[in-house]
Design a protein around this motif. Structure first.
Motif, PDB file in Angstrom:
ATOM      1  N   GLU A   1      40.437  -1.790 -10.371  1.00  0.00           N
ATOM      2  CA  GLU A   1      40.302  -3.140 -10.928  1.00  0.00           C
ATOM      3  C   GLU A   1      39.106  -3.866 -10.337  1.00  0.00           C
ATOM      4  N   GLY A   2      38.729  -3.517  -9.130  1.00  0.00           N
ATOM      5  CA  GLY A   2      37.607  -4.184  -8.486  1.00  0.00           C
ATOM      6  C   GLY A   2      36.957  -3.287  -7.461  1.00  0.00           C
ATOM      7  N   MET A   3      35.837  -3.721  -6.992  1.00  0.00           N
ATOM      8  CA  MET A   3      35.063  -2.909  -6.063  1.00  0.00           C
ATOM      9  C   MET A   3      35.694  -2.820  -4.672  1.00  0.00           C
ATOM     10  N   MET A   4      36.496  -3.789  -4.294  1.00  0.00           N
ATOM     11  CA  MET A   4      37.173  -3.692  -3.000  1.00  0.00           C
ATOM     12  C   MET A   4      38.128  -2.496  -2.993  1.00  0.00           C
ATOM     13  N   GLN A   5      38.726  -2.208  -4.133  1.00  0.00           N
ATOM     14  CA  GLN A   5      39.571  -1.019  -4.240  1.00  0.00           C
ATOM     15  C   GLN A   5      38.741   0.246  -4.032  1.00  0.00           C
ATOM     16  N   VAL A   6      37.534   0.276  -4.591  1.00  0.00           N
ATOM     17  CA  VAL A   6      36.649   1.430  -4.401  1.00  0.00           C
ATOM     18  C   VAL A   6      36.358   1.613  -2.910  1.00  0.00           C
ATOM     19  N   GLY A   7      36.019   0.529  -2.229  1.00  0.00           N
ATOM     20  CA  GLY A   7      35.756   0.608  -0.796  1.00  0.00           C
ATOM     21  C   GLY A   7      36.951   1.114  -0.015  1.00  0.00           C
ATOM     22  N   ARG A   8      38.126   0.650  -0.383  1.00  0.00           N
ATOM     23  CA  ARG A   8      39.350   1.109   0.288  1.00  0.00           C
ATOM     24  C   ARG A   8      39.599   2.583  -0.015  1.00  0.00           C
ATOM     25  N   ASP A   9      39.324   2.997  -1.232  1.00  0.00           N
ATOM     26  CA  ASP A   9      39.571   4.385  -1.620  1.00  0.00           C
ATOM     27  C   ASP A   9      38.621   5.362  -0.936  1.00  0.00           C
ATOM     28  N   PHE A  10      37.472   4.877  -0.465  1.00  0.00           N
ATOM     29  CA  PHE A  10      36.572   5.758   0.277  1.00  0.00           C
ATOM     30  C   PHE A  10      37.250   6.331   1.516  1.00  0.00           C
ATOM     31  N   ILE A  11      38.166   5.596   2.095  1.00  0.00           N
ATOM     32  CA  ILE A  11      38.925   6.099   3.242  1.00  0.00           C
ATOM     33  C   ILE A  11      39.712   7.338   2.819  1.00  0.00           C
ATOM     34  N   GLY A  12      40.272   7.300   1.627  1.00  0.00           N
ATOM     35  CA  GLY A  12      41.026   8.429   1.120  1.00  0.00           C
ATOM     36  C   GLY A  12      40.169   9.657   0.887  1.00  0.00           C
ATOM     37  N   PHE A  13      38.895   9.465   0.523  1.00  0.00           N
ATOM     38  CA  PHE A  13      37.999  10.614   0.354  1.00  0.00           C
ATOM     39  C   PHE A  13      37.889  11.378   1.664  1.00  0.00           C
ATOM     40  N   ALA A  14      37.664  10.657   2.745  1.00  0.00           N
ATOM     41  CA  ALA A  14      37.531  11.304   4.046  1.00  0.00           C
ATOM     42  C   ALA A  14      38.804  12.043   4.409  1.00  0.00           C
ATOM     43  N   ASP A  15      39.945  11.407   4.194  1.00  0.00           N
ATOM     44  CA  ASP A  15      41.223  12.052   4.492  1.00  0.00           C
ATOM     45  C   ASP A  15      41.411  13.308   3.637  1.00  0.00           C
ATOM     46  N   ALA A  16      41.064  13.219   2.371  1.00  0.00           N
ATOM     47  CA  ALA A  16      41.213  14.376   1.469  1.00  0.00           C
ATOM     48  C   ALA A  16      40.333  15.533   1.920  1.00  0.00           C
ATOM     49  N   TYR A  17      39.067  15.248   2.237  1.00  0.00           N
ATOM     50  CA  TYR A  17      38.178  16.325   2.673  1.00  0.00           C
ATOM     51  C   TYR A  17      38.582  16.879   4.030  1.00  0.00           C
ATOM     52  N   ASP A  18      39.124  16.038   4.905  1.00  0.00           N
ATOM     53  CA  ASP A  18      39.664  16.552   6.168  1.00  0.00           C
ATOM     54  C   ASP A  18      40.768  17.564   5.901  1.00  0.00           C
ATOM     55  N   GLN A  19      41.650  17.239   4.966  1.00  0.00           N
ATOM     56  CA  GLN A  19      42.754  18.152   4.656  1.00  0.00           C
ATOM     57  C   GLN A  19      42.260  19.433   3.984  1.00  0.00           C
ATOM     58  N   ILE A  20      41.275  19.301   3.102  1.00  0.00           N
ATOM     59  CA  ILE A  20      40.707  20.488   2.460  1.00  0.00           C
ATOM     60  C   ILE A  20      40.040  21.375   3.512  1.00  0.00           C
ATOM     61  N   ALA A  21      39.300  20.751   4.420  1.00  0.00           N
ATOM     62  CA  ALA A  21      38.660  21.514   5.497  1.00  0.00           C
ATOM     63  C   ALA A  21      39.717  22.201   6.362  1.00  0.00           C
ATOM     64  N   GLN A  22      40.797  21.496   6.664  1.00  0.00           N
ATOM     65  CA  GLN A  22      41.875  22.107   7.454  1.00  0.00           C
ATOM     66  C   GLN A  22      42.488  23.285   6.719  1.00  0.00           C
ATOM     67  N   ALA A  23      42.644  23.152   5.404  1.00  0.00           N
ATOM     68  CA  ALA A  23      43.196  24.261   4.617  1.00  0.00           C
ATOM     69  C   ALA A  23      42.293  25.486   4.707  1.00  0.00           C
ATOM     70  N   PHE A  24      40.987  25.286   4.559  1.00  0.00           N
ATOM     71  CA  PHE A  24      40.063  26.417   4.654  1.00  0.00           C
ATOM     72  C   PHE A  24      40.041  26.980   6.069  1.00  0.00           C
ATOM     73  N   GLY A  25      40.123  26.117   7.066  1.00  0.00           N
ATOM     74  CA  GLY A  25      40.173  26.588   8.446  1.00  0.00           C
ATOM     75  C   GLY A  25      41.407  27.441   8.698  1.00  0.00           C
ATOM     76  N   THR A  26      42.541  27.003   8.169  1.00  0.00           N
ATOM     77  CA  THR A  26      43.780  27.769   8.310  1.00  0.00           C
ATOM     78  C   THR A  26      43.656  29.113   7.614  1.00  0.00           C
ATOM     79  N   MET A  27      43.099  29.106   6.399  1.00  0.00           N
ATOM     80  CA  MET A  27      42.921  30.368   5.668  1.00  0.00           C
ATOM     81  C   MET A  27      41.938  31.288   6.393  1.00  0.00           C
ATOM     82  N   ALA A  28      40.880  30.728   6.953  1.00  0.00           N
ATOM     83  CA  ALA A  28      39.914  31.539   7.693  1.00  0.00           C
ATOM     84  C   ALA A  28      40.561  32.147   8.936  1.00  0.00           C
TER      85      ALA A  28
END
Length: 122
Positions: free
Chosen positions: A23-50
């Motif tokens: 609805e607004g750009m403040m939501q976009v800014g808040r959602d950027f935190i979720g990007f980092a969390d998501a990529y951390d989890q994806i990286a952890q998944a690949f690390g576990t698989m490796a």
């Protein structure tokens, strides 16, 4: 977990991005935190698989090395994603300040209230 499970998780992320409509750009800014969390989890998944590949799977060393390299790259992507929210705050500090402490009648500066003047002219 089968390939379908990994693909299903990725498809859910793609679906979420496809219908993303903040609805607004403040939501976009808040959602950027979720990007980092998501990529951390994806990286952890690949690390576990490796790690599993290195310790348990009868795979060629070159494949395991590639998986480890992917894990390292994904950790770098997660680090870059962590920079998004601070960058948002830095580069949009004036916009954020106007939302945090709006002037009286601030809504009168909204684009919707000034459509006839978009693009400049008086």
């Amino acid at each position: 977990m089968s390939q379908a499970h990994f693909n299903q998780a990725a498809a859910e992320m793609l679906g979420a991005a496809t219908v993303y409509a903040p609805e607004g750009m403040m939501q976009v800014g808040r959602d950027f935190i979720g990007f980092a969390d998501a990529y951390d989890q994806i990286a952890q998944a690949f690390g576990t698989m490796a790690q599993h590949a290195d310790e348990e799977f009868p795979l060629h060393d070159a494949i395991v090395d590639q998986m480890k390299a992917m894990h390292a790259d994904l950790r770098q992507v997660a680090a870059l994603a962590r920079d998004l929210q601070p960058m948002f705050r830095k580069f949009h500090q004036e916009d954020i300040a106007r939302i945090a402490s709006p002037r009286k009648g601030e809504r009168k500066w909204d684009l919707a209230a000034n459509r006839d003047f978009i693009g400049g002219g008086f």
